[in-house]
Scaffold this active site. Sequence first.
Site, PDB file in Angstrom:
ATOM      1  N   CYS A   1      -2.023  -1.369  -1.367  1.00 23.50           N
ATOM      2  CA  CYS A   1      -1.787  -2.770  -1.726  1.00 23.50           C
ATOM      3  C   CYS A   1      -0.310  -3.117  -1.513  1.00 23.50           C
ATOM      4  O   CYS A   1       0.129  -3.217  -0.372  1.00 23.50           O
ATOM      5  CB  CYS A   1      -2.254  -3.045  -3.153  1.00 23.50           C
ATOM      6  SG  CYS A   1      -2.441  -4.813  -3.511  1.00 23.50           S
TER       7      CYS A   1
ATOM      8  N   HIS B   1      -7.804  -1.321  -2.421  1.00 22.85           N
ATOM      9  CA  HIS B   1      -7.640  -0.311  -3.469  1.00 22.85           C
ATOM     10  C   HIS B   1      -8.766   0.720  -3.389  1.00 22.85           C
ATOM     11  O   HIS B   1      -9.773   0.602  -4.093  1.00 22.85           O
ATOM     12  CB  HIS B   1      -7.647  -0.973  -4.846  1.00 22.85           C
ATOM     13  CG  HIS B   1      -6.418  -1.746  -5.163  1.00 22.85           C
ATOM     14  ND1 HIS B   1      -5.319  -1.184  -5.795  1.00 22.85           N
ATOM     15  CD2 HIS B   1      -6.094  -3.045  -4.934  1.00 22.85           C
ATOM     16  CE1 HIS B   1      -4.387  -2.108  -5.944  1.00 22.85           C
ATOM     17  NE2 HIS B   1      -4.825  -3.244  -5.429  1.00 22.85           N
TER      18      HIS B   1
ATOM     19  N   GLU C   1      -8.956   3.578  -4.603  1.00 18.17           N
ATOM     20  CA  GLU C   1      -9.106   4.363  -5.832  1.00 18.17           C
ATOM     21  C   GLU C   1     -10.243   3.875  -6.726  1.00 18.17           C
ATOM     22  O   GLU C   1     -10.792   4.636  -7.532  1.00 18.17           O
ATOM     23  CB  GLU C   1      -7.794   4.374  -6.632  1.00 18.17           C
ATOM     24  CG  GLU C   1      -7.371   3.049  -7.246  1.00 18.17           C
ATOM     25  CD  GLU C   1      -6.500   2.188  -6.344  1.00 18.17           C
ATOM     26  OE1 GLU C   1      -5.744   1.355  -6.867  1.00 18.17           O
ATOM     27  OE2 GLU C   1      -6.589   2.353  -5.110  1.00 18.17           O
TER      28      GLU C   1
END
Length: 546
Positions: free
Chosen positions: A378, A515, A517
Amino acid sequence: MTKYIFVTGGVVSSLGKGIAAASIAAILESRGLKVTMLKLDPYINVDPGTMSPFQHGEVFVTEDGAETDLDLGHYERFIHAKMKKSNNFTTGQVYESVITKERRGDYLGGTVQVIPHITDEIKLKMGEGAADADVAIVEIGGTVGDIESLPFLEAIRQMRSNHGRKNTLYVHLSYVPYIATAGEIKTKPTQHSVKELREIGIQPDILLCRMDRELPEDEKRKIALFCNVEENAVIGCYDSDSIYKVPGMLHAQGIDDIIAEQLQLDLPQADLSAWDRIIDAIEKPDHAIKIAMVGKYVDLTESYKSLTEALKHAGIHTRTKVDIIYVDSEEIERDGAESLRDMDAILVPGGFGKRGVEGKIKAVKFARENDIPYLGICLGMQIALIEYARDVAGMAGANSTEFDLDTNFPVVALIDEWVNHDGKIEKRDENSNMGGTMRLGGQQCDLVPGSLAARVYGSTEITERHRHRYEVNNYYIQRLEQAGLTISGRSAGHEKLVETIELTGHRWFFACQFHPEFTSTPRDGHPLFIAYVKAALAHQADKQAS
C-alpha cells in the site's frame, strides 16, 4: 435453525476474547459444522475506519469492502468462512439504522427506546450475520460492567427466550490473576464478573479462566460453586507462545463436548491434525531470518496484526522462524538507514499521514541500492515509487499530494474514480467525507505474463483487498518505465490503476497497492509472503557464503 454461542469478557479488556472465540469456532468446524462469527462493538463510531491505530489497532478489510475490527482477521485465519459487512456492527450502526427507521415512520409514531427498538435491531443484525450457518459465535466487545455494552448484553439475554436453551449458549472469559506476593490465585474478580452478568439475567454455561499458570482443581471447584457453573465447564485458557495452540488447548479440556451436549448436536470427533502440523512447523523451524518492518505505528504492533501473522504463516510454510524487527521510520529519518544492513529483508507497510515518510523513503533506497529483498504494501508501494522517481528517474522533489500538495512531480495523487467490489463506478474528491470513502475490498488485478508477480501468484489474474485513498499518477508512468521501473500489475477496470511494481535488475524488489496480508491463513499461507521469505533466506545464504 442457527445455534448461537455468545462470548463475553470480564474483569479487564484485552484478554483475548477474539482468539478464544475463533478457537472454539475452529474446533466446531473440525467436527463438521458450518460456522460463522460476529463481532459486536459497543463504540459509537460507525466503523473503525477513521479511528487511530493507536486507539483501535489494525482495521481489517473484508472481501466486500467493510472496514472492521481486527478480530475479524483472527476469525478468517482460524476458520474457512469469509467475513462480510454483516459480521461486524457497532453501536453507531445500530443507532443510525434505528433513527433512519424512525424518520421514515416505521415505528408508527411510537416512542423509540433502547428496549425494545435498539435491542430488536441488534437481534435483527445478528440474524443477518448468522445467515445459514449451523452455529454462529458472537463476540461482545468491551468488558462486562461497561455501560456501553448493556444494550448488547440485554439483546443476547433475550436471545435465549427467543431461541430456547438448546439453541443458545453463553461463554464468559474472565481474568484469574496470580498474586505473586501472596503466592495465591485469586478467584474473586471472576466471581464478581459473573455476578454482574447474572444481575443482567445471563448465567454463563462455560467459564474460560484466563491465566498465566494452570488452574488447580480446588480453585476450579471453588469457581464452579460460586459462579453456578458445572465443574467440567470451568476451563483454563492459559498464556501461550502461539495463538494457534489455543484450539488444541481448549479441545483437550473438552469444551466442544460440553457445547455439543447443551446444543444437542450429534457430531463426529474433532480432527485437529491441520493445527498439529502448524504447531510442529512453528516449534521445529529449520531456518531463522530477520525482517525489518519500517513503520510509524511500531509502538503498537497490533496496528500491523494481519501483516505480522502473514509473515508467521510464510514462516510456517518454509519452516522458518521469522523474527520481525520493528523499526521506527522517524529514527531512520533522523539517523539514516545503516541499521538495516544486517537485515535479511526490508518491509514498508501501509499507513497514513506525513509523519515518518522520509524515513521510509530512506529505507527503500537502502534496500534498492544494497540489493536487499524489499516488499512494499500500500503506502510501501507509493513510497518505493516516490523514491525511484526522485533518485533514478530524475524527478527531484517527487512526492504524493497526501504529503505535499505543491510538489512539482505528484507521482502519487488522490484517486477520483474507480470500480468497486460490486462493479459500480465510485467517485471521490478532496471534499468527500473521510469515513468509508476509500477504495475498499476485493478488486481484480491483471498481471504481466512472465513478471515476478505472475510467477509468485502462478496466474495473471488475481483478486486482492484494498484500502487506500491515493494512487500512482498514470501521467508519470511512461517516464518511470523509461527509467527502468516495471509496472507488472494493473486493475482490471477501465481506469487501469497501478497495482504492482518491480525492479527487474534487483534480487527481489516487489511492491503492491493492495493488502495481501488480509487473505493469508496459517493453513495455506500466501504465495507473496512465502516468496518474500524465500528471497530473504536466499539473501541470508549469500551473505553467509561471502
